[in-house]
Design a protein around this motif. Sequence first.
Motif, PDB file in Angstrom:
ATOM      1  N   LYS A 222       0.789  -1.203   0.091  1.00 37.75           N
ATOM      2  CA  LYS A 222       0.129   0.133   0.016  1.00 37.75           C
ATOM      3  C   LYS A 222       0.843   1.305   0.011  1.00 37.75           C
ATOM      4  O   LYS A 222       2.018   1.106   0.216  1.00 37.75           O
ATOM      5  N   ASN A 223       0.225   2.452  -0.337  1.00 40.80           N
ATOM      6  CA  ASN A 223       1.086   3.569  -0.265  1.00 40.80           C
ATOM      7  C   ASN A 223       1.623   3.862   1.010  1.00 40.80           C
ATOM      8  O   ASN A 223       0.668   3.581   1.940  1.00 40.80           O
ATOM      9  N   HIS A 224       2.749   4.179   0.958  1.00 41.20           N
ATOM     10  CA  HIS A 224       3.179   4.454   2.446  1.00 41.20           C
ATOM     11  C   HIS A 224       4.595   5.059   2.409  1.00 41.20           C
ATOM     12  O   HIS A 224       5.301   5.296   1.280  1.00 41.20           O
ATOM     13  N   ILE A 225       5.455   5.553   3.707  1.00 47.34           N
ATOM     14  CA  ILE A 225       6.577   6.028   3.641  1.00 47.34           C
ATOM     15  C   ILE A 225       7.494   4.971   4.569  1.00 47.34           C
ATOM     16  O   ILE A 225       6.921   4.480   5.509  1.00 47.34           O
ATOM     17  N   HIS A 226       8.732   4.952   4.388  1.00 47.00           N
ATOM     18  CA  HIS A 226       9.591   3.818   5.026  1.00 47.00           C
ATOM     19  C   HIS A 226      10.328   4.783   5.817  1.00 47.00           C
ATOM     20  O   HIS A 226      11.400   5.928   5.424  1.00 47.00           O
ATOM     21  N   VAL A 227      10.341   4.723   7.078  1.00 46.62           N
ATOM     22  CA  VAL A 227      11.135   5.517   8.270  1.00 46.62           C
ATOM     23  C   VAL A 227      12.001   4.491   8.862  1.00 46.62           C
ATOM     24  O   VAL A 227      11.815   3.494   9.561  1.00 46.62           O
ATOM     25  N   ALA A 228      13.520   4.806   8.899  1.00 49.70           N
ATOM     26  CA  ALA A 228      14.454   3.952   9.622  1.00 49.70           C
ATOM     27  C   ALA A 228      15.180   5.137  10.738  1.00 49.70           C
ATOM     28  O   ALA A 228      15.140   6.169  10.217  1.00 49.70           O
ATOM     29  N   VAL A 229      15.567   4.461  11.581  1.00 50.33           N
ATOM     30  CA  VAL A 229      16.499   5.126  12.661  1.00 50.33           C
ATOM     31  C   VAL A 229      17.760   4.518  12.880  1.00 50.33           C
ATOM     32  O   VAL A 229      17.875   3.294  12.966  1.00 50.33           O
ATOM     33  N   LYS A 230      18.810   5.282  12.955  1.00 55.11           N
ATOM     34  CA  LYS A 230      20.374   4.883  13.285  1.00 55.11           C
ATOM     35  C   LYS A 230      20.666   5.721  14.158  1.00 55.11           C
ATOM     36  O   LYS A 230      20.631   6.781  14.361  1.00 55.11           O
ATOM     37  N   ILE A 231      21.173   4.856  15.555  1.00 52.21           N
ATOM     38  CA  ILE A 231      21.741   5.201  16.416  1.00 52.21           C
ATOM     39  C   ILE A 231      23.247   4.923  16.407  1.00 52.21           C
ATOM     40  O   ILE A 231      23.461   3.721  16.929  1.00 52.21           O
ATOM     41  N   ASP A 232      24.233   5.979  16.572  1.00 49.97           N
ATOM     42  CA  ASP A 232      25.676   5.415  16.658  1.00 49.97           C
ATOM     43  C   ASP A 232      25.863   4.603  15.196  1.00 49.97           C
ATOM     44  O   ASP A 232      26.619   3.436  15.526  1.00 49.97           O
ATOM     45  N   ARG A 233      25.374   4.844  14.339  1.00 46.73           N
ATOM     46  CA  ARG A 233      25.286   4.004  13.077  1.00 46.73           C
ATOM     47  C   ARG A 233      24.984   2.680  13.119  1.00 46.73           C
ATOM     48  O   ARG A 233      24.994   1.979  12.103  1.00 46.73           O
TER      49      ARG A 233
END
Length: 246
Positions: A222-233
């Motif tokens: 489905k239509n969406h955005i993809h969100v990722a999080v990096k902490i200290d790479r």
Amino acid sequence: MSENNSRKKKSRYEKAGFYTALSICLIAVTMAVYSTYNTISGAKEPTEQPTTTAVEVNNQVTGITEIAEETTFPKVANEITVPTISVTIPPYTEPTEQDTTRNALQTMLSTDLTLSYPLNQKNIIREYSEKTVYYKSLNVWKSHLGVDFAGEIGDEVTAMTGGAVIKVDEDKLYGKTVEIATDNAVVIYSGLNGITVKEGDSVENGQKIGVIGAVPCEVHDKNHIHVAVKIDRQFADPLSFISNGE
């Protein structure tokens, strides 16, 4: 007188016969000696053969034994000794689910990051997973190191935290992307369109950064955005920082 002559003739005949017999005997002996000499001298004496050190190659019962000359090389005064190196490689052990959970927890606890939802709705169609999941668009199995928030094309996307825009780019797999950094964390928004910020901008939590576009590697979803999080790479689960995961 005639008797005397007769005796003399007889005596001469006897002598002649004696010498004739003697001659014949001498001739016979001479021929016998000559024949024996030719027989002995005609035989070839054995020729002395050189001594060859031989090695038996094949010991098959064929009646024929192959011989190969053995070559002996002179010894070297100082022979080089190659040391033997022993290396022990430990067996590979796959990380357990407990190890993965502990690493994710350590990463989450290394920051006091707090995030809000990027869309008005809270519809999540795919969560963060370090285990492999199926990507229908790519026909592959791989980890999903982010969260997919569903919405409609053109819906407004807002910053989940304040910070500095460090990158605005277009990725072949994830589409138009904005990266916003704060302290030791980076929040990556992919699948955008109509981006309203640029590199170097400072943004506040809840500020518009674009609208929903498309994620090329997930176009069958489905239509969406993809969100990722990096902490200290290191990747971390974005939901862990949204209202304590609720």
